[in-house]
Motif scaffolding. Structure first.
Motif: not given
Length: 195
Positions: A6-10, A79, A86, A88-90, A129
């Motif tokens: 996964r791309t973790i943003k949050y 996820s 949000i 999917s990116n958290s 990250y």
């Protein structure tokens, strides 16, 4: 370990809004076993418009109990159901407590060991990250969770401004109108002082 799936943003901070006696197992069980959404004793009854029953995945990657013990529930590869829009990116962190009798405001009773563990986890995730943004659930949902203003907490514990999410409603799910009010900012400053 850094996820490759996964791309973790949050990094989203939460409270259980639960009795102090709850454990990570109690909270996790709530997501899987609570078909009528009433919850175990000590939980404010809620409804969840996002689901008609138990979830396939719980809400949080980490649960921090009243003594500051952090229990990892899911790896970063999974996820979870912490903040719709949000997920999917958290990554989601949760603290046990916050319960008040029905009809009363939630209890801003995070303890020093919990605040300290949140601080350690926040910095660990920023190290893992480097572009992650830290925010409160109340910035993307009409809930007071985590019962403090996360940007104020992060600023006061020395998180770089590039890692602090200050936007609201960017998940198109609404936000809690008091998220940036004096009361939750004051609680954030109190927590930062005790860590």
């Amino acid at each position: 370990t850094k996820t490759t799936k996964r791309t973790i943003k949050y990094l989203v901070l939460h409270t259980a809004g639960s009795a102090d006696s709850w454990t990570a197992a109690d909270l996790t069980g709530y997501f899987f076993n609570d078909r009528d959404r009433k919850g175990p004793k000590g939980r404010i009854p809620t409804t969840n418009p996002d689901t008609d029953g138990p979830w396939n995945t719980g809400g949080y990657h980490w649960v921090v109990d009243r003594q500051g013990n952090a229990t990892r529930i899911y790896s970063d590869d999974i996820s979870t159901n912490g903040a719709k829009g949000i997920n999917s990116n958290s990554i989601h962190l949760n603290w046990i407590g916050g319960f008040s009798p029905t009809g009363q405001p939630l209890n801003k009773n995070m303890l020093q060991p919990q605040a300290f563990k949140f601080k350690r986890l926040i910095f660990r995730y920023i190290d893992t990250y480097p572009n992650i943004k830290v925010l409160g659930h109340n910035q993307v949902s009409n809930k007071p969770c985590p019962l403090f203003n996360v940007p104020t907490f992060c600023q006061n514990i020395g998180v770089d401004e590039d890692n602090i999410e200050t936007r609201v409603n960017f998940a198109n799910r609404g936000f809690y109108s008091g998220w940036d009010g004096a009361e939750l900012k004051q609680e954030a400053r109190r927590l930062a002082l005790i860590v």
